[in-house]
Design an enzyme around this catalytic site. Structure first.
Site, PDB file in Angstrom:
ATOM      1  CG  ASP A 287      -1.668  -1.254   1.427  1.00 53.20           C
ATOM      2  OD1 ASP A 287      -2.516  -1.534   0.576  1.00 53.20           O
ATOM      3  OD2 ASP A 287      -1.430  -1.977   2.422  1.00 53.20           O
TER       4      ASP A 287
ATOM      5  CG  ASP B  20      -4.520  -1.579   3.952  1.00 58.11           C
ATOM      6  OD1 ASP B  20      -5.383  -1.064   3.217  1.00 58.11           O
ATOM      7  OD2 ASP B  20      -4.114  -2.748   3.812  1.00 58.11           O
TER       8      ASP B  20
ATOM      9  NE  ARG C 212     -11.426  -4.108   0.069  1.00 57.75           N
ATOM     10  CZ  ARG C 212     -10.497  -5.046   0.204  1.00 57.75           C
ATOM     11  NH1 ARG C 212      -9.251  -4.697   0.466  1.00 57.75           N
ATOM     12  NH2 ARG C 212     -10.801  -6.333   0.102  1.00 57.75           N
TER      13      ARG C 212
ATOM     14  CG  ASP D  24      -2.802  -4.629  -1.000  1.00 59.80           C
ATOM     15  OD1 ASP D  24      -4.015  -4.866  -1.142  1.00 59.80           O
ATOM     16  OD2 ASP D  24      -2.185  -4.946   0.015  1.00 59.80           O
TER      17      ASP D  24
END
Length: 439
Positions: A219, A262, A317, A258
């Site tokens: 990420d 996060d 997301r 990815d």
């Protein structure tokens, strides 16, 4: 231009905002000298989201002169991070820093051959029933693992406590880098453009789904068990390598991305404000698993605020939430034909989504804004879709009755600064969000 003047002294200080540049004018008589403000010394305003709770977030604002750095390449940046331990530090990034400037081949293990990998593990030769986990070190998969470990060590940068990382000017940022904000407190990341790292060595998992999948790592930023983190006026994109440019092998996209951000493993007290998250698939994950071991770490944590962010061209997301008390207000969500959902309602999540604006194209229903993964009530009030007030929960339940959502997150956010009317949010956010908008 608004100026505030103090009279009665020969010398006065005048704060002025011109474009994206805040200037401090030192005035003596009729002369004035303009000086740009120092973003590295700025701290999070009291009451501005979860990161302002408790001790607040000051980053490296208290750094002495010996711990203020200007960096222009990856080696300088990592050296600055390592210098001085957890003493307050300010790292100023000038220009674009490429963590993978030498290309993917520089990470490849001796003997690694992607063509040999594709041949050995093709569905025709390997099938879909056996994973690659037990493949030996000298196999194509073993050599891929070694190559991936080389990249992992090279492109990850670990950010210490009491640090501010700030871009200088309008074109500062990182390509191919993964910032690891791990088990530390008090970090500020501002005014930086992040081009998502490209995983050079994705793993084929033949057992993932009915026909296998390519799985990738890295990420742009990971907040892992860290606290009091402020991410402000940054831009996150896939840059020169959007998913549309990625090849297909074994009938599946060769996934090399990815997430963009996060927030996991008991991380807490995070504010993400005035950022742009653009042109990405799996964008932001809060809490990375439903497992009992993860729940023991995450339950009672993952308190995150999102406000005045622009989410555009995303698939899903924005964010997907497990466990956390997440406050999302005054954000603008702009969808295109690839849109799947914005808010993922996951295990024990307590999402409050209010005063947001959604711009959806023809054929995309407002019912898709929410996605139910687990039973978890949420609050979703005063949201506008294409300029019209919309009850997101009611629309979702009417069109997707098999995934009925319950209203009422069970808590009320109090850590908010100014809340703008949602009808004004597209204009305000589109104009002000992202890197290069502050100087």
């Amino acid at each position: 231009m608004n100026t505030q003047r103090w009279h009665g002294h020969a010398t006065a200080r005048v704060a002025a905002l011109i474009g994206c540049t805040a200037l401090v004018l030192t005035v003596t008589g009729t002369s004035a000298q303009a000086q740009p403000r120092d973003l590295g010394r700025q701290t999070l305003t009291a009451g501005d989201g979860w990161a302002s709770d408790g001790t607040g977030t000051t980053g490296g604002a208290a750094a002495d002169a010996a711990h203020v750095y200007t960096v222009t390449n990856w080696a300088e940046f990592k050296a600055a991070l390592a210098d001085g331990g957890t003493a307050p530090k300010i790292i100023k990034v000038k220009g674009t820093i490429d963590a993978n400037a030498e290309g993917c081949d520089s990470f490849a293990a001796d003997g690694y051959d992607f063509a040999a990998y594709l041949d050995k593990y093709s569905p025709e030769n390997w099938g879909y029933d056996t994973s690659l986990d037990t493949e030996p070190a000298d196999s194509p998969e073993g050599l891929r693992r070694t190559s991936a470990a080389n990249q992992d060590a090279a492109i990850k940068a670990f950010v210490p406590a009491n640090t501010t990382i700030v871009g200088i000017g309008e074109d500062a940022g990182f390509k191919g880098a993964s910032l690891q904000i791990k088990a530390v407190d008090n970090v500020i990341i501002r005014n930086l453009a992040f081009e998502s790292p490209l995983d050079c060595f994705p793993q084929w998992d033949p057992t993932d789904g009915d026909t296998g999948n390519w799985n990738s790592e890295y990420d742009s930023a990971v907040v892992y068990g860290a606290t009091h983190i402020w991410l402000d006026h940054n831009t996150f994109t896939d840059g020169d390598h959007p998913d549309s440019t990625l090849p297909t092998y074994y009938g599946r996209i060769f996934e090399q991305h990815d997430g963009e951000l996060d927030i996991v493993k008991g991380a807490d007290y995070v504010t993400a404000s005035w950022n742009v998250f653009a042109d990405h698939d799996k964008t932001i994950l809060i809490g990375n698993s439903d497992s009992a071991s993860t729940a023991a770490v995450d339950r009672g944590h993952l308190k995150v605020t999102f406000h005045h962010n622009l989410f555009t061209g995303l698939v899903e997301r924005a964010p997907r939430v497990r466990f956390g008390q997440v406050d999302s207000y005054n954000n603008h969500f702009v969808a295109d034909s690839t849109y799947s959902y914005s808010f993922g309602i996951g295990m024990e999540s307590q999402l409050v989504a209010e005063h947001n604006a959604f711009t959806l194209p023809d054929g995309i229903s407002a019912a898709k804004v929410l996605k139910k993964w687990k039973e978890a009530p949420l609050t979703a009030a005063d949201n506008y879709v294409n300029g019209t007030a919309t009850d997101l929960i009611a629309v979702h339940n009417a069109e997707i009755p098999a995934e009925t959502l319950q209203s009422g997150a069970g808590w009320t956010p109090t850590l908010r600064t100014k809340v703008d009317p949602p009808k004004a949010v597209p204009r305000i956010v589109d104009h002000g969000a992202g890197a290069g908008k502050i100087c």
